[in-house]
Design a protein around this motif. Structure first.
Motif, PDB file in Angstrom:
ATOM      1  N   THR A 101       0.832  -1.213   0.000  1.00 47.36           N
ATOM      2  CA  THR A 101       0.000   0.000   0.000  1.00 47.36           C
ATOM      3  C   THR A 101       0.859   1.254   0.000  1.00 47.36           C
ATOM      4  OG1 THR A 101      -0.127   0.086   2.423  1.00 47.36           O
ATOM      5  CG2 THR A 101      -1.843  -1.178   1.274  1.00 47.36           C
ATOM      6  N   GLY A 102       2.061   1.149   0.572  1.00 50.05           N
ATOM      7  CA  GLY A 102       2.959   2.293   0.658  1.00 50.05           C
ATOM      8  C   GLY A 102       2.518   3.342   1.641  1.00 50.05           C
ATOM      9  N   ASN A 103       1.586   2.982   2.543  1.00 49.86           N
ATOM     10  CA  ASN A 103       0.995   3.993   3.414  1.00 49.86           C
ATOM     11  C   ASN A 103       0.517   3.348   4.717  1.00 49.86           C
ATOM     12  OD1 ASN A 103      -1.612   5.525   4.345  1.00 49.86           O
ATOM     13  ND2 ASN A 103      -0.437   7.009   3.097  1.00 49.86           N
ATOM     14  N   PHE A 104       0.887   3.950   5.844  1.00 52.34           N
ATOM     15  CA  PHE A 104       0.503   3.417   7.147  1.00 52.34           C
ATOM     16  C   PHE A 104      -1.012   3.484   7.352  1.00 52.34           C
ATOM     17  CE2 PHE A 104       4.970   3.774   8.010  1.00 52.34           C
ATOM     18  CZ  PHE A 104       5.225   2.865   9.021  1.00 52.34           C
ATOM     19  N   THR A 105      -1.640   4.551   6.875  1.00 57.05           N
ATOM     20  CA  THR A 105      -3.084   4.709   7.080  1.00 57.05           C
ATOM     21  C   THR A 105      -3.864   3.629   6.337  1.00 57.05           C
ATOM     22  OG1 THR A 105      -2.821   7.097   7.340  1.00 57.05           O
ATOM     23  CG2 THR A 105      -5.037   6.284   6.847  1.00 57.05           C
ATOM     24  N   ARG A 106      -3.531   3.446   5.053  1.00 59.29           N
ATOM     25  CA  ARG A 106      -4.240   2.420   4.281  1.00 59.29           C
ATOM     26  C   ARG A 106      -3.959   1.014   4.825  1.00 59.29           C
ATOM     27  NH1 ARG A 106      -3.008   5.921  -0.089  1.00 59.29           N
ATOM     28  NH2 ARG A 106      -1.136   4.744  -0.634  1.00 59.29           N
ATOM     29  N   THR A 107      -2.743   0.793   5.281  1.00 63.92           N
ATOM     30  CA  THR A 107      -2.411  -0.505   5.878  1.00 63.92           C
ATOM     31  C   THR A 107      -3.261  -0.745   7.117  1.00 63.92           C
ATOM     32  OG1 THR A 107      -0.143  -0.426   5.070  1.00 63.92           O
ATOM     33  CG2 THR A 107      -0.582  -1.895   6.911  1.00 63.92           C
ATOM     34  N   GLN A 134      -6.757  -1.659   5.998  1.00 58.05           N
ATOM     35  CA  GLN A 134      -6.816  -2.999   5.415  1.00 58.05           C
ATOM     36  C   GLN A 134      -6.689  -4.086   6.479  1.00 58.05           C
ATOM     37  OE1 GLN A 134      -7.254  -4.054   2.207  1.00 58.05           O
ATOM     38  NE2 GLN A 134      -7.550  -1.978   1.418  1.00 58.05           N
ATOM     39  N   ARG A 135      -5.898  -3.800   7.509  1.00 61.52           N
ATOM     40  CA  ARG A 135      -5.639  -4.791   8.564  1.00 61.52           C
ATOM     41  C   ARG A 135      -6.589  -4.638   9.755  1.00 61.52           C
ATOM     42  NH1 ARG A 135      -2.824  -9.127   8.088  1.00 61.52           N
ATOM     43  NH2 ARG A 135      -1.686  -8.907  10.053  1.00 61.52           N
ATOM     44  N   PHE A 136      -7.507  -3.646   9.664  1.00 65.14           N
ATOM     45  CA  PHE A 136      -8.436  -3.367  10.772  1.00 65.14           C
ATOM     46  C   PHE A 136      -7.655  -3.113  12.063  1.00 65.14           C
ATOM     47  CE2 PHE A 136     -10.698  -6.091   7.745  1.00 65.14           C
ATOM     48  CZ  PHE A 136     -11.794  -5.278   7.438  1.00 65.14           C
ATOM     49  N   MET A 137      -6.636  -2.262  11.931  1.00 62.25           N
ATOM     50  CA  MET A 137      -5.775  -1.906  13.051  1.00 62.25           C
ATOM     51  C   MET A 137      -5.701  -0.385  13.163  1.00 62.25           C
ATOM     52  SD  MET A 137      -2.599  -4.504  12.231  1.00 62.25           S
ATOM     53  CE  MET A 137      -1.611  -3.939  13.623  1.00 62.25           C
ATOM     54  N   THR A 138      -5.102   0.076  14.221  1.00 64.74           N
ATOM     55  CA  THR A 138      -4.768   1.496  14.337  1.00 64.74           C
ATOM     56  C   THR A 138      -3.392   1.723  13.721  1.00 64.74           C
ATOM     57  OG1 THR A 138      -3.717   1.219  16.486  1.00 64.74           O
ATOM     58  CG2 THR A 138      -6.097   1.662  16.478  1.00 64.74           C
ATOM     59  N   GLN A 139      -3.096   2.974  13.372  1.00 63.54           N
ATOM     60  CA  GLN A 139      -1.762   3.275  12.850  1.00 63.54           C
ATOM     61  C   GLN A 139      -0.655   2.960  13.856  1.00 63.54           C
ATOM     62  OE1 GLN A 139      -2.963   7.182  10.395  1.00 63.54           O
ATOM     63  NE2 GLN A 139      -0.793   6.743  10.369  1.00 63.54           N
ATOM     64  N   ARG A 158      11.180   5.823   6.243  1.00 59.80           N
ATOM     65  CA  ARG A 158       9.917   6.540   6.224  1.00 59.80           C
ATOM     66  C   ARG A 158      10.095   7.867   5.479  1.00 59.80           C
ATOM     67  NH1 ARG A 158      10.403   3.250  10.237  1.00 59.80           N
ATOM     68  NH2 ARG A 158       8.622   2.235  11.271  1.00 59.80           N
ATOM     69  N   LEU A 159       9.269   8.071   4.466  1.00 63.31           N
ATOM     70  CA  LEU A 159       9.312   9.283   3.645  1.00 63.31           C
ATOM     71  C   LEU A 159       7.951   9.958   3.724  1.00 63.31           C
ATOM     72  CD1 LEU A 159      11.087   7.760   0.507  1.00 63.31           C
ATOM     73  CD2 LEU A 159      12.150   9.104   2.330  1.00 63.31           C
ATOM     74  N   GLY A 160       7.770  10.848   4.721  1.00 65.18           N
ATOM     75  CA  GLY A 160       6.468  11.479   4.912  1.00 65.18           C
ATOM     76  C   GLY A 160       5.437  10.417   5.239  1.00 65.18           C
ATOM     77  N   LYS A 161       4.393  10.339   4.379  1.00 67.00           N
ATOM     78  CA  LYS A 161       3.367   9.313   4.591  1.00 67.00           C
ATOM     79  C   LYS A 161       3.722   7.995   3.899  1.00 67.00           C
ATOM     80  CE  LYS A 161      -0.496  12.528   5.154  1.00 67.00           C
ATOM     81  NZ  LYS A 161      -1.843  12.902   4.674  1.00 67.00           N
ATOM     82  N   GLY A 162       4.767   7.984   3.085  1.00 65.59           N
ATOM     83  CA  GLY A 162       5.152   6.788   2.365  1.00 65.59           C
ATOM     84  C   GLY A 162       6.344   6.082   2.982  1.00 65.59           C
ATOM     85  N   VAL A 163       6.796   5.025   2.344  1.00 67.53           N
ATOM     86  CA  VAL A 163       7.931   4.239   2.835  1.00 67.53           C
ATOM     87  C   VAL A 163       8.792   3.813   1.660  1.00 67.53           C
ATOM     88  CG1 VAL A 163       6.741   3.357   4.887  1.00 67.53           C
ATOM     89  CG2 VAL A 163       6.630   2.068   2.738  1.00 67.53           C
ATOM     90  N   GLU A 164      10.054   3.542   1.951  1.00 69.09           N
ATOM     91  CA  GLU A 164      10.978   2.994   0.964  1.00 69.09           C
ATOM     92  C   GLU A 164      11.722   1.845   1.628  1.00 69.09           C
ATOM     93  OE1 GLU A 164      15.048   4.447  -1.132  1.00 69.09           O
ATOM     94  OE2 GLU A 164      13.322   5.796  -1.335  1.00 69.09           O
ATOM     95  N   LEU A 165      11.879   0.737   0.902  1.00 61.59           N
ATOM     96  CA  LEU A 165      12.536  -0.447   1.465  1.00 61.59           C
ATOM     97  C   LEU A 165      14.046  -0.280   1.509  1.00 61.59           C
ATOM     98  CD1 LEU A 165      10.618  -3.373  -0.279  1.00 61.59           C
ATOM     99  CD2 LEU A 165      10.466  -2.703   2.114  1.00 61.59           C
ATOM    100  N   THR A 166      14.653  -0.737   2.594  1.00 68.36           N
ATOM    101  CA  THR A 166      16.101  -0.914   2.608  1.00 68.36           C
ATOM    102  C   THR A 166      16.419  -2.216   1.873  1.00 68.36           C
ATOM    103  OG1 THR A 166      16.072  -2.193   4.660  1.00 68.36           O
ATOM    104  CG2 THR A 166      16.220   0.208   4.872  1.00 68.36           C
TER     105      THR A 166
END
Length: 297
Positions: free
Chosen positions: A16-22, A25-30, A51-59
């Motif tokens: 998803t690239g996003n903590f909020t959408r994750t 989708q997972r029925f969890m809190t951020q 962590r890049l703002g609201k997005g993420v990049e993999l190491t």
């Protein structure tokens, strides 16, 4: 072992690239998503995300963990699909029966495997007790035995019977058969005592009913079915076997004879398996072929 819940959350976050959408989708809190990622990074001993703002990049390490999570997911899906799929002509079938039955049934089973090469048929030759023990130990799925087993321990189904014969050297006199057997002596084999007791008690011959099988002198012993009739054909003794065994012995008509008892002697045959269990579809064709083979012989 990495916690599969953390891996699922991590995989969802990457996709998803996003903590909020994750979290949605997972029925969890951020914060719950963040906690899963933190625990996974602690377990791996390295950072997995930038962590890049609201997005993420993999190491680089994060990419490897993501690939691992994908692999687990694919294997799980394949497993679930395989559990839904029961092919009638594919897979391993393990069956146990006597040597006499194996001689008659194995050619039929081989022809089935020739037609359906994805079947793998394993036929174990063993006496009743071993077959039942192996079914209980789950090393056999289907057995054929000659005595109905305990219905609390096994599920059984009668499928036919097998005729037994008192087999003598050619031209053996039939008069005073008890004295004849004592003079000839027994060619012993693993099932001989079982067959003798059954034959003597059901043949309708008074002389045999009174004869104790343990009194018979033993002239030899062989546990190879195909060889039991050889010493009998040479006049070295007698034996009791399923009559159908004679079909596979060369020159049986000229070297052997079957005693004409007053009553035919047969023993029942039962399919046996563990109780309350349905065998896979591939066993259905095998069972029907076995029944057909027994009825036609």
């Amino acid at each position: 072992m990495l916690n599969p819940l953390w891996l699922d959350t991590f995989k969802m976050l990457v996709e998803t690239g996003n903590f909020t959408r994750t979290a949605e989708q997972r029925f969890m809190t951020q914060p719950g998503v963040s906690q899963h990622i933190k625990k996974l990074e602690d377990a791996c001993g390295c950072a997995l995300l930038i962590r890049l703002g609201k997005g993420v990049e993999l190491t680089e390490q994060g990419q490897r963990v993501y690939d691992y999570a994908l692999s687990l997911s694919k294997h799980e899906q394949a497993l679930i699909e395989s559990l839904k799929f029961d092919a009638p002509y594919e897979g391993k079938c393990v069956i146990g029966c006597s040597g006499a039955l194996a001689q008659r049934l194995y050619p039929v089973l081989v022809e089935l495997q020739v037609t359906h090469p994805r079947l793998s048929i394993h036929l174990e030759v063993a006496p009743n007790r071993t077959i039942l023990n192996n079914i209980q130990a789950s090393s056999l799925e289907l057995g054929i035995v000659t005595q109905q087993p305990d219905e609390e321990l096994f599920s059984s189904e009668k499928i036919g019977h097998e005729s037994l014969g008192l087999i003598l050297p050619k031209d053996t006199p039939y008069e005073a058969i008890d004295d004849t057997l004592l003079a000839l002596g027994l060619i012993n084999h693993p099932d001989a005592m079982h067959y003798l007791k059954l034959y003597f008690s059901h043949s309708g011959e008074q002389a045999l009913m009174q004869l104790d099988p343990r009194r018979l002198p033993q002239r030899g012993y062989i546990n190879q079915l195909s060889q039991i009739l050889l010493p009998v054909s040479k006049g070295l003794g007698f034996t009791v076997l399923p009559i159908k065994v004679l079909d596979s012995f060369a020159d049986a008509a000229n070297s052997l004879t079957i005693y004409p008892a007053r009553h035919d002697v047969t023993e029942p045959l039962y399919f046996v398996k563990t109780p309350h269990r349905s065998l896979p579809l591939r066993y259905q064709k095998i069972q029907s072929l076995i029944v057909e083979a027994l009825e036609s012989s």
